[in-house]
Design an enzyme around this catalytic site. Sequence first.
Site, short mmCIF file in Angstrom:
data_model
loop_
_atom_site.label_atom_id
_atom_site.label_comp_id
_atom_site.label_asym_id
_atom_site.label_seq_id
_atom_site.Cartn_x
_atom_site.Cartn_y
_atom_site.Cartn_z
N HIS A 248 0.80 -1.22 0.00
CA HIS A 248 0.00 0.00 0.00
C HIS A 248 0.84 1.28 0.00
O HIS A 248 0.63 2.13 -0.86
CB HIS A 248 -1.08 0.04 1.08
CG HIS A 248 -1.94 1.23 0.86
ND1 HIS A 248 -2.96 1.27 -0.06
CD2 HIS A 248 -1.85 2.49 1.33
CE1 HIS A 248 -3.46 2.48 -0.12
NE2 HIS A 248 -2.80 3.24 0.71
N TYR A 252 1.64 5.27 -2.51
CA TYR A 252 1.92 6.68 -2.19
C TYR A 252 3.31 7.09 -2.66
O TYR A 252 3.56 8.27 -2.87
CB TYR A 252 1.70 6.96 -0.70
CG TYR A 252 0.25 6.75 -0.36
CD1 TYR A 252 -0.74 7.37 -1.11
CD2 TYR A 252 -0.14 5.89 0.65
CE1 TYR A 252 -2.08 7.15 -0.85
CE2 TYR A 252 -1.47 5.66 0.91
CZ TYR A 252 -2.44 6.29 0.15
OH TYR A 252 -3.76 6.06 0.40
N HIS A 401 -5.92 1.98 -12.85
CA HIS A 401 -5.56 2.75 -14.05
C HIS A 401 -5.92 4.23 -13.90
O HIS A 401 -5.36 5.07 -14.59
CB HIS A 401 -6.18 2.13 -15.30
CG HIS A 401 -5.43 0.91 -15.75
ND1 HIS A 401 -5.69 -0.35 -15.28
CD2 HIS A 401 -4.38 0.77 -16.61
CE1 HIS A 401 -4.85 -1.22 -15.81
NE2 HIS A 401 -4.04 -0.56 -16.62
N ARG A 464 -7.19 -10.50 -13.65
CA ARG A 464 -6.04 -11.39 -13.81
C ARG A 464 -6.46 -12.73 -14.40
O ARG A 464 -6.04 -13.79 -13.92
CB ARG A 464 -5.36 -11.62 -12.47
CG ARG A 464 -4.73 -10.38 -11.92
CD ARG A 464 -4.01 -10.62 -10.63
NE ARG A 464 -2.89 -9.70 -10.52
CZ ARG A 464 -2.11 -9.61 -9.46
NH1 ARG A 464 -2.31 -10.39 -8.44
NH2 ARG A 464 -1.13 -8.76 -9.44
FE1 HAS Z 1 -5.76 1.92 -4.25
C1 HAS Z 1 -6.04 -1.50 -4.72
C2 HAS Z 1 -7.70 1.71 -1.46
C3 HAS Z 1 -5.30 5.28 -3.68
C4 HAS Z 1 -3.18 1.94 -6.53
N1 HAS Z 1 -4.82 0.49 -5.42
C5 HAS Z 1 -5.10 -0.86 -5.48
C6 HAS Z 1 -4.23 -1.48 -6.43
C7 HAS Z 1 -3.39 -0.50 -6.92
C8 HAS Z 1 -3.77 0.73 -6.28
C9 HAS Z 1 -2.28 -0.70 -7.92
O1 HAS Z 1 -8.83 -0.46 0.37
C10 HAS Z 1 -4.25 -2.97 -6.83
C11 HAS Z 1 -3.30 -3.79 -6.03
C12 HAS Z 1 -3.32 -5.22 -6.51
O2 HAS Z 1 -2.70 -5.51 -7.54
O3 HAS Z 1 -4.01 -6.04 -5.89
N2 HAS Z 1 -6.43 3.25 -2.88
C13 HAS Z 1 -7.22 2.97 -1.83
C14 HAS Z 1 -7.52 4.20 -1.08
C15 HAS Z 1 -6.85 5.21 -1.71
C16 HAS Z 1 -6.14 4.60 -2.83
C17 HAS Z 1 -8.37 4.35 0.14
N3 HAS Z 1 -4.51 3.34 -4.98
C18 HAS Z 1 -4.47 4.65 -4.60
C19 HAS Z 1 -3.43 5.34 -5.30
C20 HAS Z 1 -2.83 4.39 -6.11
C21 HAS Z 1 -3.52 3.15 -5.89
C22 HAS Z 1 -3.09 6.80 -5.12
C23 HAS Z 1 -1.67 4.52 -7.05
C24 HAS Z 1 -1.03 5.62 -7.33
N4 HAS Z 1 -6.71 0.41 -3.30
C25 HAS Z 1 -7.43 0.54 -2.16
C26 HAS Z 1 -7.90 -0.79 -1.73
C27 HAS Z 1 -7.42 -1.71 -2.65
C28 HAS Z 1 -6.68 -0.93 -3.62
C29 HAS Z 1 -8.71 -1.13 -0.56
C30 HAS Z 1 -7.62 -3.24 -2.63
C31 HAS Z 1 -8.67 -3.64 -3.58
C32 HAS Z 1 -8.81 -5.14 -3.59
O4 HAS Z 1 -9.83 -5.63 -3.11
O5 HAS Z 1 -7.92 -5.84 -4.10
C33 HAS Z 1 -6.82 6.67 -1.28
O6 HAS Z 1 -5.50 7.10 -1.12
C34 HAS Z 1 -7.55 7.57 -2.23
C35 HAS Z 1 -7.72 8.97 -1.69
C36 HAS Z 1 -7.97 9.95 -2.80
C37 HAS Z 1 -8.97 10.82 -2.89
C38 HAS Z 1 -9.10 11.71 -4.10
C39 HAS Z 1 -8.60 13.11 -3.86
C40 HAS Z 1 -8.62 13.89 -5.13
C41 HAS Z 1 -7.68 14.75 -5.55
C42 HAS Z 1 -7.84 15.42 -6.89
C43 HAS Z 1 -8.45 16.77 -6.76
C44 HAS Z 1 -8.66 17.35 -8.11
C45 HAS Z 1 -9.61 18.18 -8.43
C46 HAS Z 1 -9.71 18.61 -9.87
C47 HAS Z 1 -10.62 18.63 -7.46
C48 HAS Z 1 -9.98 10.94 -1.83
C49 HAS Z 1 -6.50 15.09 -4.72
C50 HAS Z 1 -9.56 20.07 -10.03
C51 HAS Z 1 -9.95 20.41 -11.40
C52 HAS Z 1 -9.88 21.64 -11.92
C53 HAS Z 1 -10.40 21.85 -13.29
C54 HAS Z 1 -9.33 22.79 -11.19
CU CU Z 2 -3.87 -0.20 -0.72
#
Ligand code: HAS
Ligand code: CU
Length: 572
Positions: A248, A252, A401, A464
């Site tokens: 995990h 980050y 992705h 997968r």
């Molecule tokens: Fe994830 C599975 C939970 C973030 C990558 N994640 C994965 C896997 C990958 C991955 C590769 O709880 C698969 C692993 C495998 O092969 O089995 N993930 C989370 C949570 C977050 C999260 C809670 N993941 C990421 C990030 C990754 C990533 C970042 C890569 C860079 N993830 C999981 C969980 C799994 C999981 C379970 C397991 C699933 C399973 O069952 O196998 C948090 O960090 C996310 C928080 C993010 C936000 C979004 C904030 C938004 C922002 C953008 C703002 C933009 C604006 C646009 C407003 C709350 C900062 C402005 C526009 C204008 C025009 C001005």
């Molecule tokens: Cu994770």
Amino acid sequence: MSVQALSGADVKATPQSPPLTAEHLKLVDRVAGWNILVGVLALSIGALLGVFQGLEHARVIDIYPWLQPVIKTYYQGLTLHGALNAVVWTTFFICGFFTFAFVRSLNRPLKYPKLSVIAFFVMLAGLIIAAVPMLMNNATVLYTFYPPLMADWAFYVGLTLLVVGSWIVGYSMYFTYYAWRKENPEVRAPFIALASTITMVLWQIATLGVAAEILFLILPNAFAPVFGYTAPGLDPLLSRTLFWWFGHPLVYFWLLPAYVSWYAMLPAQTNGKMFSEPLARLVFWLFLLFSTPVGFHHQYADPGIPEIWKYIHMLFTFGVGFPSLITAFTVVASLEIGARARGGKGYLRWIGRLNWGDPSYAAQNLAMILFIFGGIGGIINASYNVNMATHNTMWVPGHFHLTVGSASTLTFFGITYWLVPKLTNRKLFTPKLALAQAWTWFFGMLFFSNAYHTLGLVFSVPRRTMLGQAPYYSEQWNLQMMESVLGLAFLTISATLYFAIMLFTWILPRKLDKPIEMPVAQPLDPKPAPKWLDTWWPWLNGAIALVILSYGPMLFQLIRDAEFWSRGIRVW
Ligand code: HAS
Ligand code: CU
């Protein structure tokens, strides 16, 4: 000391430190350039394999008969795709980008520049050693290499060297940071230097888990056939737990370099300012605290881990979502300041005035938009009971992705649009093509991931899996499969454009008209950040304590009860 010198902004003059010479910068830029070159090459091959995977799933073509002279099986292709894109491209890019940005932000030469050079070669050696068995179909274990799957020993040795090389990149930064701190005891660490150092420390803590897994559990088994002794056997649950200790925070390590750019560079690319520099620091410290004690959210479905520990990790996972929510609000505020300075008006109309014509800016803003959906998907995954519906389905590739494939990768593309011209002293080939590249990636990922999320959630299509050959392949999936192929078409164009842009920027002799500087956003409020946001010990000790609390008792139990009954197996 002047207010400017005390400010949390990137302090220009730190006379107490040795000066940054042109010669030193040349070395730093060379190392950064090598890293980025390897990263881009890995991505180009990895992305191509990704397209094949997607076409196979959609039964567009039966790829494997004609791909077989090079790639024997779907799973070999998937291993290469995951390893080259998620691990090699990211790690090399990040090490290059940080080395470049850290030195400039600190405005001090590296204490031991040779370390950064050595690090690159250790990483490169690791990549080559791991690539050989992967290419020869002797390491078809996917990028998570879950035991008891057992690859050729060289795969693990190569991976270890890659990680050790990236540690050395970190050590080079820590020594320099420490020297700078001693020379400038009263000055706040410049944000970019601090944030990139925190990211490398986070990486150091994270990789201890996978290092333990490889050294103590996997290698003794992988070496057995080489040295002719009886393999001691494996405990899959203990191995998986150590893997996800690392797995995990790994995400980050991919995300925070993008955050460094979104917070401290991107606003400057659209006339903005950092809305709150102290909050930006707090966000990085919170990531250091909460990134690691969350690994069980990948193991909700694993037997042998009591529910209470899964709940504890779930709560911490919601905790680690919090700094991203802060980021969403504060980065948008920083950009809004810029858009208004450019004449933007209204509640939302200002968005049109952002610097959309600049490909470096546009790529990163599009990456942020995709991350809204990626992040929401993450929080959904994190919910213990909802995870039962998404786990091991196509929803998960849909999620990552949008995160590593978009939030990180599209941001890194955007960064290379100023960084590669800077490093090569060549004009970007060409801004219009680069804009097209960013938008095609955006729409490609939007369609592709939307399709995969739906396939996973609505139809429970497994991830997968060589779906094209599955006897349960259903007509019901057709619409989403078509949508995914549309996404793949965009992504193929985009990846080809990216490769061409990088290549022609590098080889065409079109010298820059004026030199490029690293964009650095100034804080809106020049008051220095409070001292506690520039102090390591509470955060670092807190992070270590949380890891011990959240993993200690379970690891103790898993090690005490470990049974090494499983032999390493080769299923391909
Ligand atoms: Fe994830 C599975 C939970 C973030 C990558 N994640 C994965 C896997 C990958 C991955 C590769 O709880 C698969 C692993 C495998 O092969 O089995 N993930 C989370 C949570 C977050 C999260 C809670 N993941 C990421 C990030 C990754 C990533 C970042 C890569 C860079 N993830 C999981 C969980 C799994 C999981 C379970 C397991 C699933 C399973 O069952 O196998 C948090 O960090 C996310 C928080 C993010 C936000 C979004 C904030 C938004 C922002 C953008 C703002 C933009 C604006 C646009 C407003 C709350 C900062 C402005 C526009 C204008 C025009 C001005
Ligand atoms: Cu994770």
